[in-house]
Scaffold this active site. Structure first.
Site, short mmCIF file in Angstrom:
data_model
loop_
_atom_site.label_atom_id
_atom_site.label_comp_id
_atom_site.label_asym_id
_atom_site.label_seq_id
_atom_site.Cartn_x
_atom_site.Cartn_y
_atom_site.Cartn_z
N HIS A 58 -4.92 -4.03 -5.53
CA HIS A 58 -4.25 -3.95 -6.82
C HIS A 58 -4.13 -2.49 -7.26
O HIS A 58 -3.13 -2.09 -7.87
CB HIS A 58 -5.04 -4.76 -7.86
CG HIS A 58 -4.30 -5.00 -9.14
ND1 HIS A 58 -4.58 -4.31 -10.30
CD2 HIS A 58 -3.29 -5.86 -9.45
CE1 HIS A 58 -3.79 -4.73 -11.27
NE2 HIS A 58 -3.00 -5.67 -10.77
N CYS A 59 -5.12 -1.68 -6.92
CA CYS A 59 -5.14 -0.27 -7.34
C CYS A 59 -4.03 0.55 -6.69
O CYS A 59 -3.61 1.57 -7.25
CB CYS A 59 -6.48 0.35 -6.99
SG CYS A 59 -7.92 -0.45 -7.72
N VAL A 60 -3.57 0.14 -5.51
CA VAL A 60 -2.59 0.95 -4.77
C VAL A 60 -1.19 0.37 -4.84
O VAL A 60 -0.31 0.75 -4.06
CB VAL A 60 -3.01 1.14 -3.30
CG1 VAL A 60 -4.33 1.88 -3.21
CG2 VAL A 60 -3.09 -0.20 -2.55
#
Length: 331
Positions: A321-323
């Site tokens: 989700h962070c990338v």
């Protein structure tokens, strides 16, 4: 009344997913492993998720390497840009819709995750993307990152006190003031506050490591048990979500995952990405991986389920989700 931005639920249709290819050796214990992990995620999004990827690359050499690892695909567009690292959920604006047919961008102030990780290009790449997309910018004076908020697409946001109200971002901001600021910009009915993030989370407690919407009324979070890392934090998350009136589905918490230096990493199954036709879930070689995949699959029965190793990305501070930064589809 001024038009406001609606941040869709991630399960809504995407025109593309914005990502950035790792290129800074000093930011990774093993840059090559991080690059291969990002390439595998990119393939999963395009091939299983039926979604285009717009991939930021630092220069022609980085593009060649990315192409060699991803493989030729007409679903990946390579865009040369000046950026720091790969955390596009945070360094790019959170994209949404204005009315039915206009792309909008929620642009927070950005200070390198509380001044801890300042990298050249991270302060400017958001404006570059807004210009590239010709999106309407909704500029917030709040210092925050996209991974700190989770939208149900219908006027509800989740966030954490430990991040949004941290002295290294917004030392003089109250809950009420932050909510009022967001309501000036967003189609927002309420904010549900969790208290703390996971231990070892460099972001001071991003919500996307703790709790995620599966639909507008259902939240996924990790189940606490006495052996689980962050057991107390996870119990409070579960209690708060129930008190807020959500249907709560629990995932197992992974065993302790250690980085190359032996320090614990903030491993979470909540850091999945919902692509158009698949949910891509981080795995850690833990005994709970298969149980977590099964639970997430039950929450998204209409999508393919893809588990991918995520520890090499987690060593840099985040997972899938962070990338990723989804771009909503417009009519």
């Amino acid at each position: 009344m001024a038009e406001r931005l609606r941040i869709p639920g991630e399960w809504e249709l995407h025109a593309a997913c914005w990502m950035a290819f790792p290129h800074l050796p000093d930011e990774w214990s093993d840059l090559g492993r991080a690059q291969r992990a990002l390439a595998a995620l990119c393939r999963a999004i395009t091939e299983r998720g039926n979604e285009d990827v717009r991939l930021l690359v630092a220069d022609a050499g980085v593009e060649r390497l990315a192409r060699s690892l991803i493989g030729e695909s007409n679903r990946v567009t390579y865009l040369h840009a000046h950026y720091g690292d790969v955390w596009t959920r945070d360094t790019l604006p959170t994209l949404g819709r204005v009315g039915d047919d206009e792309l909008g961008a929620l642009c927070f102030e950005f200070n390198g995750w509380g001044g801890k990780f300042e990298m050249a290009g991270d302060e400017s790449i958001g404006d570059w993307v807004v210009s590239e997309l010709q999106a309407r910018a909704f500029r917030s004076p709040v210092i925050l990152e996209g991974g700190a908020i989770e939208s149900n697409g219908d006027g509800v946001l989740l966030t954490t006190e430990s991040c949004a109200l941290h002295p290294n971002r917004n030392p003089d901001l109250s809950r009420e003031a932050l909510e009022a600021s967001l309501r000036d910009l967003l189609d927002l009915e309420r904010v549900v506050w969790l208290r703390d993030g996971l231990a070892g989370d460099h972001t001071d407690g991003h919500i996307d490591m703790l709790a995620r919407f599966a639909n507008d009324e259902t939240v996924l979070c990790m189940r606490a048990n006495d052996e689980a890392p962050n057991a107390g934090v996870l119990r409070r998350v579960h209690e708060t979500l129930l008190e807020a009136g959500f249907r709560v589905r629990e995932l197992p918490a992974p065993d302790l995952v250690l980085g190359p230096d032996g320090s614990p990493l903030p491993a979470s199954y909540c850091n999945f990405y919902i692509a158009n036709e698949a949910v891509i879930v981080p795995t850690y070689g833990a005994s709970q991986d298969e149980l977590a995949l099964a639970a997430i699959g039950e929450a998204f029965p209409e999508r393919a389920l893809v588990g991918l190793p995520a520890t090499d990305l987690l060593c840099g501070g985040g997972a899938f989700h962070c990338v990723t930064q989804p771009q909503p589809s417009l009519p």
